[in-house]
Enzyme design. Structure first.
Site, PDB file in Angstrom:
ATOM      1  N   ASP B 155       0.859  -1.193   0.000  1.00 40.49           N
ATOM      2  CA  ASP B 155       0.000   0.000   0.000  1.00 40.49           C
ATOM      3  C   ASP B 155       0.893   1.240   0.000  1.00 40.49           C
ATOM      4  O   ASP B 155       1.524   1.545   1.011  1.00 40.49           O
ATOM      5  CB  ASP B 155      -0.909   0.020   1.238  1.00 40.49           C
ATOM      6  CG  ASP B 155      -1.995  -1.056   1.192  1.00 40.49           C
ATOM      7  OD1 ASP B 155      -1.833  -2.049   0.446  1.00 40.49           O
ATOM      8  OD2 ASP B 155      -3.010  -0.899   1.904  1.00 40.49           O
ATOM      9  N   LYS B 219      -6.989   3.239  -3.227  1.00 41.70           N
ATOM     10  CA  LYS B 219      -7.407   3.254  -1.824  1.00 41.70           C
ATOM     11  C   LYS B 219      -7.602   4.695  -1.404  1.00 41.70           C
ATOM     12  O   LYS B 219      -6.858   5.582  -1.839  1.00 41.70           O
ATOM     13  CB  LYS B 219      -6.304   2.569  -1.005  1.00 41.70           C
ATOM     14  CG  LYS B 219      -6.462   2.593   0.485  1.00 41.70           C
ATOM     15  CD  LYS B 219      -5.332   1.755   1.136  1.00 41.70           C
ATOM     16  CE  LYS B 219      -5.244   1.981   2.630  1.00 41.70           C
ATOM     17  NZ  LYS B 219      -4.093   1.292   3.239  1.00 41.70           N
ATOM     18  N   LYS B 255     -10.378   0.167  -2.295  1.00 38.96           N
ATOM     19  CA  LYS B 255     -10.231  -0.031  -0.850  1.00 38.96           C
ATOM     20  C   LYS B 255     -10.502   1.268  -0.099  1.00 38.96           C
ATOM     21  O   LYS B 255      -9.664   2.164  -0.094  1.00 38.96           O
ATOM     22  CB  LYS B 255      -8.821  -0.535  -0.521  1.00 38.96           C
ATOM     23  CG  LYS B 255      -8.581  -0.711   0.983  1.00 38.96           C
ATOM     24  CD  LYS B 255      -7.193  -1.259   1.296  1.00 38.96           C
ATOM     25  CE  LYS B 255      -6.927  -1.226   2.796  1.00 38.96           C
ATOM     26  NZ  LYS B 255      -5.543  -1.644   3.124  1.00 38.96           N
TER      27      LYS B 255
END
Lengths: 827, 319
Positions: B155, B219, B255
């Site tokens: 991430d 995300k 996400k």
């Protein structure tokens, strides 16, 4: 936990479907069973069930299940309700404003108290989703009462010049049964009127429940009554002599019928009718948001919304993309029982409405249109119609021109913003529109261009009590909501309520040209006016008045003139004036339309300057015109000077209003800006009263033109000359050609053709009771706005009667533009 | 798992993006009133939400102890008796992944192995999380070290300074380099730090640029910005994912992270995916919820579903 549950959870875990999410109907069923599933009228604070009435069984459109029996009322029921309302009016209208405010406030609180019950009843009876009744209909009912409790409180100051009209007959449709009732009831009660409401046949329950709630809230008996019956029962209510005002929401044909029925009676009327509102998507729009807006526009309430955005207009470079996205969006629709909390659309209100929708779509399909309906589950029982998108249609297609009142969207491409405006306005209707663009100048210009009472920018179908809602053109007149909505339920304080009964033959009224005067020589003595320069007697240069349109004097089409006599001697012809016919009307209306766009775009300051300039030029001719008024009317010279001087004052008065009545910011619940713009009505036909030949003329054309209308005006039938002299004032005051057009001749003959002209937007008529009836009756054809005097004279010298807000009300129509704001969501 | 190869940066597409905030707010607000799940449907949806959770701990005081506890919980997210009662005891319900700092990847690998959950992906935040204000070379180095330690998902955070100044070319280049550092088999999740981007139009543009650069997931946030995973932001990002899919055929995952704490929230996010993207985007390969306390609330709701009683906190194993 049983094994069944295990397999059920496993199945849902794998397919991730939605399940049922029912709202309980228990509370609604309990209320109905309290009444033994049988409801009467609610009159004078109690249930009234006359003997021997036919009944109507109201059903849930979602399942066909019977809900309750209601009464088919008869004439004596209307009589009872109206007489109770009339009695109640005596005390209700005299209550202190604050007391009425308390009553309205109490109703709002009680609506909130019973929010859930009302929402369930409404969803059951109409077929619309509980989500919409819960989140839209009923909150708006409460909001309306709170807002108008405020207007009741402020009525002494904010509506100082006005008084209530009396008993209001309200007739409302089935699409938002209670919400639309409230839109009538709130302003009516706030201003001191009492109400008899007739709900639509299919959806009577919520109004009856609401009447009981109002009673519980302490509203005095007779102030608000509900009667039920069929369509002709509604006509009986409208025609009852003690009903002073008819407030209607519904279809255009029924609105037209009500206009004709009440024509000439002196009853006030407001109509909120159909629509075919455009949704304009520019290539500068946030397309995904526009697609969601389309869902709000045309699939809200199964498309059974008068302001439904049923005509999608998309810029051609994004047309395919938008259509594709709408189709994809519709695949996610859920249709089901109105009490399921997770549906997008419920059932259509009735079998008949379902059939109408189906017939339109089948017809479109048969004539080669592309009809898209998503492949989604539709319940087998109940009147469910899928969301529909129709393409490959054009302006000539029936589904593009006519209101369908169902979940059916038609889509057409356009090339430029200008063409979008033209297409948007290419309709008999003018209720609403939305414009989708992130470009402010484009969006605002389109919002101004579109002829509609509401324009939403980057949204659609937002409503609030603080903003008026209502139509242009055949979508009706009058506004529901906002301060502008109050004027539909009041009359000037100086005026008396009168009822009129005159019989006319609308086919022959005003039809004969030149009636009453024969345009032949030999009707008066020979001209006696001479000049004697140097001792030689010679006649005055002949002065024959022509008609005046497009900024020039024109010979009347019929080439007829009529003599105008002096007051003291019927043998003295002061002058001949042109006798106008229908072709002069046609030409003058054309000239007015040509002038209208430019006149409307001028700065208000500029319009004011021109009107002040008229005052200046009129004063230069003060002596001459006063003498002529005196000669024609037989008034003393002193009084005639008063008339001229007051005319000059009135030009100043209206000049002052040129830049002081443009509108206001509405304090709606929107985060953003809701602006009410008081737009011109358009081209206004005006028939002047016979009395006060100059002052009546000035008092009528001036308010119209300062508010950017263009007029075709018929001067005093008897004494037209001061108005005809005025065209020299127009010419010397820089008034653009076509803004004021003057047609002399027979008032009723010219009025007939003006009223029958489909491109005249409003008709003001000051003449006979018969002519007033004719104008109101005939105006129904294109739902013109009218202002008539029913043959009653007014004192034009009196400021209360000869000027004021009443004139501004008639010279403008409200357009509410909704502009949500914001771009930055975080730091 | 889906794999997004990315594409050349298309600035015409990026610059054409425009998002109307009030309209998006309205859709986000009404979406949740239009969809709801009850009873068995709610239970099943909550179980699905569990499988999409990136069970996360990102704290300064993280040690092997709480990382181990987290990993054991990741393998057994819902009490076995509750799962049995719902007929899902043998289904192998686990969370979608565990998410830790790069310094804790080694602990996570070991703990998951001990807990019998070696198959559960390990996501490591990297690139100077959460602010990203470290030299670019060290960011790349952090990625390759985390991958070497056993992270299967990375991430990253984008450089908000570049995004705010409109230097999308540089943002693109950086993400692309990160993708290369991840290598073939490690999934790249790109955090946009939406709360720092100001406008939804910027959120949309950042989403497009991140996808063009090859992100497998986009995300919302680190959880450390002022505004985290709100529905309007999520709506904007999933619409970008949809448009990217329509134009390229590549499916990119989504996400939301930060501020998602209730079981009801998790159903709302699932409904958003279902409505705007479709059922495919309701599975862990295309949908994750970054959360720490959410799991506890879901477990409480399921307890109530099974027993009809509300659980006390001490009755459920803490993460």
């Amino acid at each position: 936990m049983a094994g069944n549950l295990g397999s059920e959870i496993r199945r849902i875990f794998e397919n991730m479907e939605y399940g049922p999410a029912p709202e309980s109907a228990d509370i609604a069923k309990k209320w109905l069973s309290q009444h033994k599933d049988s409801l009467g009228h609610f009159i004078n604070g109690e249930w009234v069930k006359p003997e021997n009435r036919k009944t109507y069984t109201t059903c849930s459109p979602a399942t066909g299940e019977a809900l309750a029996d209601t009464i088919q009322g008869e004439e004596e029921d209307v009589n009872l309700a109206v007489s109770c309302a009339k009695t109640a009016f005596q005390s209700w209208s005299q209550l202190p404003a604050h007391t009425r405010a308390r009553h309205l406030y109490a109703v709002a609180r009680n609506v909130q108290k019973h929010h859930r019950l009302i929402a369930v009843i409404e969803a059951l009876d109409n077929g619309k989703s509980i989500r919409e009744t819960r989140d839209c209909d009923i909150p708006l009912v409460a909001r309306h009462f709170y807002h108008y409790a405020g207007w009741a409180q402020l009525s002494d100051t904010e509506m100082r010049e006005w008084k209530p009209v009396g008993v209001v007959g309200a007739i409302v449709p089935w699409n938002f049964p209670l919400m639309l009732s409230t839109w009538k009831v709130c302003p009516a009660l706030a201003m001191g009127n009492t109400v008899v409401l007739k709900p639509a046949t299919f959806t009577r329950l919520s109004a009856l429940l609401f009447a009981e709630i109002c009673h519980e809230a302490g509203l005095p008996p007779g102030v608000f009554n509900v009667v039920t019956g069929n369509g002709s029962f509604g006509s009986k209510l409208a025609l009852h002599p003690d009903v002073d005002k008819v407030a209607f929401t519904g279809s255009t044909p029924v609105g037209q019928t009500l206009r004709r029925l009440t024509a000439g009676t002196g009853k006030k009327l407001s109509l909120e009718l159909g629509g075919k509102s455009p949704v304009i998507v520019m290539d500068t729009a946030d397309i995904d948001s526009a697609v969601e807006g389309i869902v709000d526009a045309v699939y809200f309430n199964q498309g059974q919304v008068c302001s439904a955005g049923s005509r999608l207009l998309v810029q051609e470079n994004i047309f395919d993309d938008v259509i594709q996205r709408v189709k994809e969006r519709l695949k996610h629709f859920r249709i089901g029982h109105s009490l399921d909390k997770a549906i997008d659309m419920g059932a259509i209100v009735s079998q008949a409405q379902y059939n109408t929708i189906k017939e339109y779509v089948d017809d479109a399909r048969a004539t080669g249109a592309d009809v898209f309906q998503p492949d989604i589950p539709v319940p087998a029982k109940g009147f469910y119609y899928p969301p529909t998108l129709i393409t490959n249609v054009q302006t000539v297609s029936r589904v593009v021109r006519e209101e369908i009142f169902g979940p059916v969207l038609v889509a057409l491409p356009f090339r430029t913003a200008k063409e979008a405006g033209n297409l948007g306005n290419n309709t008999n209707y003018g209720l609403a529109a939305s414009v989708w663009s992130e470009n402010l100048p484009t969006a605002l210009e389109l919002a101004i261009t579109l002829k509609a009472g509401t324009v939403w920018v980057n949204c659609h179908n937002l409503f609030d009590a603080a903003a008026g809602f209502g139509g242009y053109r055949e979508s009706g007149f009058g506004r529901d909501g906002g301060k502008e909505g109050l004027y539909e339920y009041v009359m000037p304080k100086w005026e008396q309520t009168t009822r009129h009964h005159v019989d006319i033959d609308v086919k022959t009224f005003g039809a004969s040209f030149g009636s009453g005067t024969t345009p032949t020589p030999g009707q008066g003595g020979p001209s006696k006016s001479h000049l004697c320069p140097n001792g030689i007697q010679q006649p005055l240069v002949d002065h024959t008045y022509k008609v005046y349109y497009g900024g020039a004097q024109k010979r009347p089409d019929g080439c007829y003139s009529r003599p105008i006599y002096a007051a003291h001697d019927k043998q003295t012809i002061v002058a001949y004036v042109g006798d106008s016919n229908r072709k002069d009307v046609r030409n003058a209306v054309e000239a007015a339309h040509k002038a209208a766009p430019g006149w409307g775009k001028r700065a208000a300051h500029n319009r004011a300057q021109i009107v002040y300039y008229m005052a200046e030029n009129l004063e230069l001719r003060r002596q001459e015109i006063a003498q002529r008024i005196s000669l024609l009317t037989g008034q003393t010279l002193e009084n005639s000077f008063k008339e001229v001087d007051l005319s000059i004052q009135r030009l100043f008065y209206w000049g002052a209003y040129a830049d002081k009545y443009g509108g206001n910011v509405q304090e709606t619940t929107l985060y953003g800006c809701t602006v009410c713009i008081r737009e011109p009505v358009g081209v206004v036909g005006i028939a002047c009263p016979d009395e006060f030949p100059l002052l009546g003329f000035v008092s009528l054309f001036a308010p119209a033109i300062v508010r950017a209308n263009c007029v075709v005006i018929i001067p005093s039938d008897k004494y037209p000359i001061p108005a005809l002299d005025f065209y020299q004032v127009f010419d010397t005051s820089d008034l653009p050609a076509g803004v004021v057009n003057v047609l002399s001749g027979n008032k009723d003959h010219i009025s007939k053709y003006l009223t029958e002209h489909q491109n005249v937007d409003a008709m003001w008529y000051f003449g006979s009771a018969e002519g007033s009836k004719f104008v109101e009756f005939t105006s129904a054809e294109n739902v013109k706005r009218t202002w008539v005097n029913y043959g009653k004279e007014r004192d034009w010298m009196d400021h209360d009667q000869g000027q004021g807000e009443e004139f501004l009300y008639h010279a403008t129509q409200c357009k509410n533009i909704w502009m949500p704001m914001g771009t930055t969501f975080s730091n | 798992m889906a794999h997004n190869p990315g594409m050349e940066l298309d600035m015409g597409w990026v610059n054409g993006a425009v998002v109307d905030l009030p309209a998006v707010n309205r859709r986000a607000a009404t979406l949740l009133t239009k969809r709801t799940v009850k009873k068995s449907w709610q239970a099943a949806w909550l179980l699905r939400a569990v499988t999409c959770i990136d069970l996360t701990t990102l704290s300064g005081d993280d040690t092997v102890t709480n990382v181990q506890r987290l990993c054991f919980k990741a393998c057994n997210p819902i009490r076995q008796d509750l799962l049995d009662a719902m007929g899902m005891g043998d289904y192998g319900i686990t969370v979608g992944a565990v998410c830790v700092y790069s310094a804790r990847v080694k602990d996570a690998v070991q703990s998951l192995k001990q807990a019998g959950g070696a198959a559960i992906p390990i996501a490591s935040v990297a690139t100077g999380f959460p602010a990203g204000q470290v030299p670019f070379e060290t960011r790349l180095k952090e990625i390759s070290m985390a991958v070497d330690l056993g992270a299967t998902e990375i991430d990253i955070v984008i450089s908000r300074d570049l995004a705010l100044s409109g230097d999308w070319g540089k943002v693109y280049d950086e993400i692309k380099a990160c993708k290369a550092a991840c290598g073939e088999n490690v999934h790249l999740k790109t955090i946009l730090g939406t709360g720092d981007l100001g406008t939804l139009t910027n959120v949309y543009k950042a989403s497009l640029v991140a996808m063009m650069a090859g992100s497998d997931f986009i995300k919302t946030s680190t959880g450390k910005e002022g505004v985290n995973a709100t529905m309007p932001v999520g709506l904007t990002m999933v619409r970008a994912i949809r448009e990217y899919f329509h134009k390229t055929g590549f499916k990119v995952g989504f996400k939301p992270a930060g501020g998602i704490r209730t079981a009801k929230d998790s159903c709302a996010w699932l409904a958003l995916m279902k409505e705007e993207l479709g059922d495919e985007w309701m599975r862990a390969d295309l949908f994750r919820i970054g959360a720490s306390s959410l799991l506890t609330d879901i477990e409480r709701q399921l307890y109530h579903f099974v027993t009809g009683r509300y659980a006390a906190a001490h009755q459920l194993p803490m993460a």
